[in-house]
Design a protein around this motif. Sequence first.
Motif, PDB file in Angstrom:
ATOM      1  N   CYS A 178      -2.418   8.753   1.851  1.00  0.00           N
ATOM      2  CA  CYS A 178      -1.576   9.850   2.321  1.00  0.00           C
ATOM      3  C   CYS A 178      -0.452  10.081   1.321  1.00  0.00           C
ATOM      4  N   ALA A 179       0.126  11.271   1.342  1.00  0.00           N
ATOM      5  CA  ALA A 179       1.206  11.576   0.411  1.00  0.00           C
ATOM      6  C   ALA A 179       2.094  12.677   0.968  1.00  0.00           C
ATOM      7  N   ALA A 180       3.355  12.619   0.591  1.00  0.00           N
ATOM      8  CA  ALA A 180       4.324  13.629   1.028  1.00  0.00           C
ATOM      9  C   ALA A 180       5.544  13.537   0.114  1.00  0.00           C
ATOM     10  N   ASN A 181       6.460  14.463   0.294  1.00  0.00           N
ATOM     11  CA  ASN A 181       7.679  14.406  -0.508  1.00  0.00           C
ATOM     12  C   ASN A 181       8.703  13.489   0.152  1.00  0.00           C
TER      13      ASN A 181
ATOM     14  N   THR B 242       0.815  -1.216   0.000  1.00  0.00           N
ATOM     15  CA  THR B 242       0.000   0.000   0.000  1.00  0.00           C
ATOM     16  C   THR B 242       0.847   1.264   0.000  1.00  0.00           C
ATOM     17  N   ALA B 243       2.052   1.193  -0.524  1.00  0.00           N
ATOM     18  CA  ALA B 243       2.924   2.377  -0.577  1.00  0.00           C
ATOM     19  C   ALA B 243       3.796   2.326  -1.818  1.00  0.00           C
TER      20      ALA B 243
ATOM     21  N   PHE C 182       4.593   0.654   5.559  1.00  0.00           N
ATOM     22  CA  PHE C 182       4.934   2.061   5.721  1.00  0.00           C
ATOM     23  C   PHE C 182       3.768   2.826   6.330  1.00  0.00           C
ATOM     24  N   ALA C 183       2.539   2.466   5.973  1.00  0.00           N
ATOM     25  CA  ALA C 183       1.363   3.130   6.540  1.00  0.00           C
ATOM     26  C   ALA C 183       1.338   2.981   8.061  1.00  0.00           C
ATOM     27  N   ASP C 184       1.687   1.790   8.550  1.00  0.00           N
ATOM     28  CA  ASP C 184       1.731   1.563   9.996  1.00  0.00           C
ATOM     29  C   ASP C 184       2.898   2.316  10.624  1.00  0.00           C
TER      30      ASP C 184
ATOM     31  N   GLU D 185      12.005  11.384   7.261  1.00  0.00           N
ATOM     32  CA  GLU D 185      11.632  11.711   8.644  1.00  0.00           C
ATOM     33  C   GLU D 185      10.892  10.550   9.295  1.00  0.00           C
ATOM     34  N   ILE D 186       9.969   9.956   8.568  1.00  0.00           N
ATOM     35  CA  ILE D 186       9.184   8.840   9.103  1.00  0.00           C
ATOM     36  C   ILE D 186      10.071   7.622   9.358  1.00  0.00           C
ATOM     37  N   CYS D 187      10.953   7.333   8.417  1.00  0.00           N
ATOM     38  CA  CYS D 187      11.822   6.159   8.553  1.00  0.00           C
ATOM     39  C   CYS D 187      12.984   6.403   9.512  1.00  0.00           C
TER      40      CYS D 187
END
Length: 245
Positions: free
Chosen positions: A182-185, A137-138, A202-204, A191-193
């Motif tokens: 969801c979406a981002a650059n 899903t990513a 990745f969603a989780d 930042e998330i990782c």
Amino acid sequence: MCVYRSSSWNPGGKHEAGYDAFMTGCIFAQLCSDLGVDFKLHESSKQLAFNEKLQKYINHLYLSYLHGDIIDLNTGYTVENSSPSYNLKRRYQQILFENIVIIWGFPSNLKASEVRECLSKVFGLTSVVSVYHLDATAVFVQFNKTQLVSDFLLLKESLERSNGPISVLHPLGKLLEGGNTCAANYDAYKEICGSPLSETLFADQAKAVGMKWKTKLVEYKESLRSGEHENPTIEENVNDAAMSL
């Protein structure tokens, strides 16, 4: 041709020089056959070395199939523009992180080709360079222009905010189906990782680090001269969808 080995197969053992030399000869003979080299026309290996069909391969040492260069043993120099890594660079486009968006949370049955199709219908057939699945899903999407990152994120937020028939029938509707996309650059992805927390999807992962937004907007800073930008504006995209209803 069947080849039988005198010893039992041991994948963890060292190579056997005689067998390796034999198989190298077999492969060479097969490749010569594929190139159309007739051994009957050559009385010795010296004559074979001058065969014009073999000239581009003789005394060339392939250091690595994927990433290495080819060394010409006659000169000691790298063979220009002929290494596997050069061919891979021609096949795969350069990665430009400023042109990448990460999209996640969409339906798991959506394929990369379908994501590309949705985006291409809005921003043009050549707007998307590549789409790679990070998980079910990513995906990473690389656009051909940096501004399209901002254009996509703005359009996504606009469609979700309107929450009307336009957003449902818009080409991006398939990608936004379910309301969880969801979406981002790429900076947001880093930042998330960068969190010590680790989730399979990745969603989780995004939820685990406390991301509350669905679309993280970015500002396209490069100034464009009048008429230089060939892609339709956000308003034009929304208006086109409205007129098609």
